[in-house]
Scaffold this motif. Structure first.
Motif, short mmCIF file in Angstrom:
data_model
loop_
_atom_site.label_atom_id
_atom_site.label_comp_id
_atom_site.label_asym_id
_atom_site.label_seq_id
_atom_site.Cartn_x
_atom_site.Cartn_y
_atom_site.Cartn_z
N LYS A 17 8.35 -40.27 0.75
CA LYS A 17 7.84 -39.75 2.02
C LYS A 17 7.72 -38.23 1.98
O LYS A 17 6.73 -37.65 2.43
N ALA A 43 4.20 -35.36 1.86
CA ALA A 43 3.95 -34.17 2.67
C ALA A 43 3.66 -32.94 1.81
O ALA A 43 2.98 -32.02 2.25
N SER A 94 5.65 -35.33 6.60
CA SER A 94 6.06 -36.59 5.99
C SER A 94 6.10 -37.68 7.06
O SER A 94 6.20 -37.38 8.25
#
Length: 171
Positions: free
Chosen positions: A76, A80, A88
Protein backbone atom coordinates in the motif's frame (compact mmCIF):
# COMPACT_ATOMS: atom_id res chain seq x y z
CA UNK A 1 -17.74 10.64 10.52
CA UNK A 2 -14.01 10.01 10.55
CA UNK A 3 -11.82 12.88 11.73
CA UNK A 4 -8.72 13.49 9.65
CA UNK A 5 -5.42 14.83 11.01
CA UNK A 6 -1.94 15.27 9.60
CA UNK A 7 0.90 14.13 11.84
CA UNK A 8 4.30 12.46 11.95
CA UNK A 9 4.64 8.69 12.28
CA UNK A 10 6.63 9.02 15.49
CA UNK A 11 3.65 10.71 17.19
CA UNK A 12 1.76 7.41 16.89
CA UNK A 13 4.59 5.62 18.68
CA UNK A 14 5.05 8.21 21.42
CA UNK A 15 1.39 8.97 22.12
CA UNK A 16 -0.59 5.75 22.38
CA UNK A 17 -3.86 7.63 22.88
CA UNK A 18 -3.74 8.58 19.21
CA UNK A 19 -4.24 4.97 18.13
CA UNK A 20 -7.13 4.33 20.55
CA UNK A 21 -9.34 7.40 20.05
CA UNK A 22 -12.96 7.54 21.19
CA UNK A 23 -14.06 8.31 17.61
CA UNK A 24 -12.87 7.11 14.17
CA UNK A 25 -9.69 8.91 13.09
CA UNK A 26 -7.55 8.94 9.97
CA UNK A 27 -3.97 10.13 10.25
CA UNK A 28 -2.32 11.33 7.07
CA UNK A 29 1.41 10.80 7.43
CA UNK A 30 4.07 12.08 5.01
CA UNK A 31 6.27 9.18 3.92
CA UNK A 32 9.44 10.94 5.06
CA UNK A 33 8.18 10.73 8.65
CA UNK A 34 8.09 6.94 8.33
CA UNK A 35 11.70 7.08 7.15
CA UNK A 36 12.53 9.10 10.28
CA UNK A 37 11.46 6.11 12.39
CA UNK A 38 14.45 4.18 11.02
CA UNK A 39 16.75 7.00 12.18
CA UNK A 40 15.13 7.53 15.57
CA UNK A 41 15.04 3.93 16.77
CA UNK A 42 18.82 3.31 16.90
CA UNK A 43 19.76 6.93 17.66
CA UNK A 44 21.87 7.46 20.80
CA UNK A 45 19.97 10.70 21.45
CA UNK A 46 17.27 10.19 24.10
CA UNK A 47 13.72 10.48 22.80
CA UNK A 48 12.25 10.76 26.30
CA UNK A 49 13.72 12.07 29.55
CA UNK A 50 12.95 8.91 31.51
CA UNK A 51 15.04 5.86 30.56
CA UNK A 52 12.12 3.42 30.87
CA UNK A 53 9.88 5.70 28.77
CA UNK A 54 12.65 6.08 26.20
CA UNK A 55 12.97 2.30 25.83
CA UNK A 56 9.19 1.92 25.63
CA UNK A 57 8.99 4.49 22.81
CA UNK A 58 11.86 2.83 20.95
CA UNK A 59 10.04 -0.50 21.26
CA UNK A 60 6.84 1.11 19.90
CA UNK A 61 8.83 2.64 17.03
CA UNK A 62 10.16 -0.84 16.24
CA UNK A 63 6.63 -2.26 16.28
CA UNK A 64 5.40 0.50 13.98
CA UNK A 65 8.31 -0.09 11.57
CA UNK A 66 7.51 -3.82 11.53
CA UNK A 67 3.84 -3.11 10.93
CA UNK A 68 4.56 -0.80 8.01
CA UNK A 69 6.91 -3.46 6.57
CA UNK A 70 4.27 -6.20 6.58
CA UNK A 71 3.73 -7.21 2.93
CA UNK A 72 0.22 -5.81 2.48
CA UNK A 73 1.04 -2.54 4.24
CA UNK A 74 4.34 -2.19 2.38
CA UNK A 75 2.50 -2.74 -0.90
CA UNK A 76 0.00 0.00 0.00
CA UNK A 77 2.81 2.42 0.91
CA UNK A 78 4.81 1.58 -2.21
CA UNK A 79 1.74 2.36 -4.34
CA UNK A 80 1.70 5.92 -2.96
CA UNK A 81 5.40 6.38 -3.73
CA UNK A 82 4.85 6.09 -7.47
CA UNK A 83 3.55 9.64 -7.91
CA UNK A 84 4.15 12.89 -5.99
CA UNK A 85 1.28 13.67 -3.62
CA UNK A 86 -0.31 10.26 -4.11
CA UNK A 87 -1.98 8.68 -1.08
CA UNK A 88 -1.78 5.07 -0.04
CA UNK A 89 -4.88 3.01 0.52
CA UNK A 90 -5.92 3.07 4.19
CA UNK A 91 -3.81 1.09 6.65
CA UNK A 92 -5.71 0.15 9.83
CA UNK A 93 -3.70 0.52 13.04
CA UNK A 94 -6.50 0.20 15.56
CA UNK A 95 -10.22 -0.43 15.86
CA UNK A 96 -11.03 3.20 15.05
CA UNK A 97 -7.75 4.37 13.55
CA UNK A 98 -6.40 4.28 10.03
CA UNK A 99 -3.24 5.69 8.53
CA UNK A 100 -2.87 7.02 5.03
CA UNK A 101 0.67 7.60 3.82
CA UNK A 102 1.16 10.50 1.43
CA UNK A 103 4.12 10.98 -0.88
CA UNK A 104 4.57 14.62 0.14
CA UNK A 105 7.20 16.76 -1.53
CA UNK A 106 9.14 19.54 0.18
CA UNK A 107 8.92 22.41 -2.27
CA UNK A 108 10.82 24.90 -0.08
CA UNK A 109 7.59 26.88 0.09
CA UNK A 110 8.36 28.04 3.61
CA UNK A 111 12.06 28.69 3.14
CA UNK A 112 14.24 28.81 6.23
CA UNK A 113 11.37 29.12 8.71
CA UNK A 114 10.45 25.42 8.62
CA UNK A 115 12.58 22.30 8.13
CA UNK A 116 11.73 19.88 5.28
CA UNK A 117 9.54 17.58 7.41
CA UNK A 118 7.65 20.55 8.86
CA UNK A 119 7.19 21.90 5.35
CA UNK A 120 5.75 18.55 4.23
CA UNK A 121 3.37 18.55 7.20
CA UNK A 122 2.24 22.09 6.34
CA UNK A 123 1.81 21.37 2.64
CA UNK A 124 -0.05 18.13 3.40
CA UNK A 125 -2.34 19.93 5.84
CA UNK A 126 -3.02 22.60 3.22
CA UNK A 127 -3.70 20.12 0.41
CA UNK A 128 -5.98 17.91 2.52
CA UNK A 129 -7.51 20.73 4.55
CA UNK A 130 -6.83 18.66 7.67
CA UNK A 131 -5.37 20.03 10.91
CA UNK A 132 -1.91 19.11 12.16
CA UNK A 133 -1.50 17.30 15.49
CA UNK A 134 1.95 17.81 17.03
CA UNK A 135 3.82 17.97 20.33
CA UNK A 136 6.25 20.58 19.00
CA UNK A 137 5.33 23.82 20.73
CA UNK A 138 7.87 25.77 18.65
CA UNK A 139 6.24 24.54 15.42
CA UNK A 140 2.83 25.64 16.67
CA UNK A 141 4.26 29.07 17.56
CA UNK A 142 5.85 29.52 14.13
CA UNK A 143 2.63 28.51 12.37
CA UNK A 144 0.70 31.10 14.37
CA UNK A 145 3.38 33.82 14.08
CA UNK A 146 3.48 33.39 10.30
CA UNK A 147 -0.33 33.29 10.02
CA UNK A 148 -0.21 30.13 7.92
CA UNK A 149 -3.56 28.93 6.56
CA UNK A 150 -3.58 25.60 8.45
CA UNK A 151 -5.12 24.46 11.69
CA UNK A 152 -2.77 23.04 14.31
CA UNK A 153 -3.43 21.36 17.64
CA UNK A 154 -1.12 20.46 20.46
CA UNK A 155 -1.12 16.74 21.16
CA UNK A 156 -2.54 17.47 24.62
CA UNK A 157 -5.62 18.93 22.92
CA UNK A 158 -6.28 15.84 20.79
CA UNK A 159 -9.53 14.91 22.58
CA UNK A 160 -10.71 18.52 22.30
CA UNK A 161 -9.83 18.55 18.58
CA UNK A 162 -11.94 15.41 18.09
CA UNK A 163 -14.98 17.20 19.52
CA UNK A 164 -14.76 20.34 17.40
CA UNK A 165 -16.78 20.58 14.22
CA UNK A 166 -14.41 20.69 11.27
CA UNK A 167 -15.11 22.22 7.90
CA UNK A 168 -15.54 19.63 5.17
CA UNK A 169 -12.17 18.07 4.51
CA UNK A 170 -10.84 17.47 1.00
CA UNK A 171 -10.69 13.94 -0.32
Amino acid sequence: MTRVFVTEAVMLAIYGQLVVPPKPVEFIIPYTTIMELYELQPSPEPLMTNTADDQHVRDKIGELIQYFEEPLNKKKIDRALQVPWAKSPSIPIGDRTIVTVINAMDTATYGDIFDPVETELLLTAGRTEAPIITDQYELIERIIENALPVQVYDIDDFDFALELPFPEQAE
